[in-house]
Design a protein around this motif. Structure first.
Motif, PDB file in Angstrom:
ATOM      1  N   PRO A 101       0.836  -1.093   0.133  1.00  0.00           N
ATOM      2  CA  PRO A 101      -0.089  -0.049  -0.057  1.00  0.00           C
ATOM      3  C   PRO A 101       0.921   1.212  -0.067  1.00  0.00           C
ATOM      4  N   THR A 102       0.243   2.346  -0.274  1.00  0.00           N
ATOM      5  CA  THR A 102       0.944   3.687  -0.214  1.00  0.00           C
ATOM      6  C   THR A 102       1.424   3.827   1.329  1.00  0.00           C
ATOM      7  N   GLY A 103       2.898   4.115   1.121  1.00  0.00           N
ATOM      8  CA  GLY A 103       3.842   4.208   2.414  1.00  0.00           C
ATOM      9  C   GLY A 103       3.940   2.875   3.152  1.00  0.00           C
ATOM     10  N   GLY A 104       3.706   1.608   2.268  1.00  0.00           N
ATOM     11  CA  GLY A 104       4.004   0.596   2.793  1.00  0.00           C
ATOM     12  C   GLY A 104       5.136  -0.272   2.282  1.00  0.00           C
ATOM     13  N   TYR A 105       5.513  -1.340   2.607  1.00  0.00           N
ATOM     14  CA  TYR A 105       6.816  -1.892   2.395  1.00  0.00           C
ATOM     15  C   TYR A 105       6.676  -3.552   1.996  1.00  0.00           C
ATOM     16  N   GLU A 106       7.568  -4.227   1.333  1.00  0.00           N
ATOM     17  CA  GLU A 106       7.463  -5.469   0.750  1.00  0.00           C
ATOM     18  C   GLU A 106       7.374  -6.519   2.066  1.00  0.00           C
ATOM     19  N   LEU A 107       6.517  -7.338   1.823  1.00  0.00           N
ATOM     20  CA  LEU A 107       6.588  -8.780   2.917  1.00  0.00           C
ATOM     21  C   LEU A 107       7.445  -9.584   2.730  1.00  0.00           C
ATOM     22  N   ASN A 108       7.786  -9.923   1.382  1.00  0.00           N
ATOM     23  CA  ASN A 108       8.840 -10.937   1.230  1.00  0.00           C
ATOM     24  C   ASN A 108       9.846 -10.884   1.863  1.00  0.00           C
ATOM     25  N   PHE A 109      10.567 -11.976   2.253  1.00  0.00           N
ATOM     26  CA  PHE A 109      12.030 -11.824   2.865  1.00  0.00           C
ATOM     27  C   PHE A 109      12.530 -13.292   2.731  1.00  0.00           C
ATOM     28  N   TYR A 110      13.866 -13.313   3.034  1.00  0.00           N
ATOM     29  CA  TYR A 110      14.482 -14.527   3.284  1.00  0.00           C
ATOM     30  C   TYR A 110      15.284 -14.565   4.374  1.00  0.00           C
ATOM     31  N   GLU A 111      15.504 -16.126   4.562  1.00  0.00           N
ATOM     32  CA  GLU A 111      16.105 -16.203   5.872  1.00  0.00           C
ATOM     33  C   GLU A 111      16.729 -17.647   5.860  1.00  0.00           C
ATOM     34  N   PHE A 112      17.924 -17.743   6.523  1.00  0.00           N
ATOM     35  CA  PHE A 112      18.732 -18.645   6.821  1.00  0.00           C
ATOM     36  C   PHE A 112      18.750 -19.314   8.096  1.00  0.00           C
ATOM     37  N   ALA A 113      18.492 -20.555   8.155  1.00  0.00           N
ATOM     38  CA  ALA A 113      18.227 -21.140   9.433  1.00  0.00           C
ATOM     39  C   ALA A 113      19.060 -22.585   9.874  1.00  0.00           C
ATOM     40  N   LEU A 114      19.288 -22.638  10.819  1.00  0.00           N
ATOM     41  CA  LEU A 114      19.907 -24.164  11.416  1.00  0.00           C
ATOM     42  C   LEU A 114      19.136 -24.836  12.551  1.00  0.00           C
ATOM     43  N   ARG A 115      18.853 -25.953  11.988  1.00  0.00           N
ATOM     44  CA  ARG A 115      17.637 -26.796  12.962  1.00  0.00           C
ATOM     45  C   ARG A 115      18.554 -27.903  13.607  1.00  0.00           C
ATOM     46  N   ALA A 116      18.102 -28.204  14.806  1.00  0.00           N
ATOM     47  CA  ALA A 116      18.993 -29.332  15.410  1.00  0.00           C
ATOM     48  C   ALA A 116      17.890 -30.180  16.308  1.00  0.00           C
ATOM     49  N   SER A 117      18.051 -31.418  16.387  1.00  0.00           N
ATOM     50  CA  SER A 117      17.235 -32.287  17.259  1.00  0.00           C
ATOM     51  C   SER A 117      18.431 -33.515  17.721  1.00  0.00           C
ATOM     52  N   TYR A 118      17.740 -33.893  19.000  1.00  0.00           N
ATOM     53  CA  TYR A 118      18.847 -34.825  19.537  1.00  0.00           C
ATOM     54  C   TYR A 118      17.681 -35.505  20.479  1.00  0.00           C
TER      55      TYR A 118
END
Length: 255
Positions: free
Chosen positions: A118-135
């Protein structure tokens, strides 16, 4: 047809052909997994992405025997004051085991097709790096997540998320568990006179508690309680109800 209805339709088709939905292509070393889901709400890190309304979702995962994988996730969304109606996530990474700890190092691109800022708004798209762990030390399974986005949703700058939790396998097929997470964002609120995006809420903690069990034919039901540290009237996107403490019921089937 929206992506949300596509996900639901795909889930119905998969359910009708359960014996063929998961495929192991031995010659190529590939395993393909699909998971259709119907939920009373779509919660992402404690915040409702559908304004406390139902969601139809579909997850696809293609993993090579080497540990490399690609995948996708689709869901309906509903963000107040926007025309965002669907989310499509694309991810890729590498899964491996080290000293008994299962690790997943990957990246995800969160996209909202059809959304117009919208006017004065910004993009919602984004990217992310992640590390997941389980034990796992039966009947306990410890899990952790560390995620970093160079420019978080809403063009709000650096975003960092940490989460930890435990699952407990019980008798009669029940699993209970909990998660505690915390989201940091570089720019929580817009600064007057500066052309920079902002998240719209304070940094916050979120807690979720759940119980799950297979109901019938591989369909798993999960009942979750979701809580955040945000004051719903003051801190939550100008009084939005997406940070409400709430109960969510989910049905899913992994093929």
């Amino acid at each position: 047809m929206t992506l949300a209805s596509t996900a639901l339709f795909g889930g119905i088709l998969l359910a009708s052909g359960a014996g063929h939905a998961q495929q192991t292509i031995e010659g190529a070393g590939l395993t393909i997994t699909t998971t259709p889901t119907i939920a009373s709400d779509y919660s992402f890190r404690g915040m409702s992405q559908t304004r406390n309304r139902p969601a139809a979702q579909l997850t696809l995962d293609v993993e090579h025997s080497s540990g490399l994988y690609v995948g996708a996730f689709v869901s309906n969304v509903a963000f107040a004051g926007t025309n965002a109606r669907q989310e499509v996530d694309l991810n890729a990474g590498y899964r491996f085991e080290l000293a008994g700890v299962k690790l997943d190092l990957g990246a995800t691109y969160y996209a909202y097709p059809g959304y117009d800022a919208p006017t004065g708004g910004y993009e919602l798209n984004f990217y992310e790096f992640a590390l997941r762990a389980s034990y796992e030390i039966a009947p306990l399974k410890f899990v952790g997540l560390a995620a970093v986005s160079p420019d978080f949703t809403g063009e709000s700058g650096l975003g960092v998320y940490l989460e930890g939790g435990v699952d407990v396998t019980l008798d009669y097929g029940f699993t209970i568990g909990g998660r505690y997470g915390y989201q940091w964002v570089e720019r929580n609120f817009a600064t007057p006179g500066r052309n920079e995006g902002a998240f719209g809420a304070e940094d916050y903690a979120n807690v979720s508690l759940f119980v799950s069990r297979e109901i019938i034919g591989g369909v798993t039901g999960t009942l979750s309680g979701v809580f955040t540290s945000l004051d719903q009237r003051q801190d939550c996107f100008g009084g939005s109800k997406v940070c409400d403490n709430r109960v969510i019921f989910t049905l899913s089937r992994t093929f």
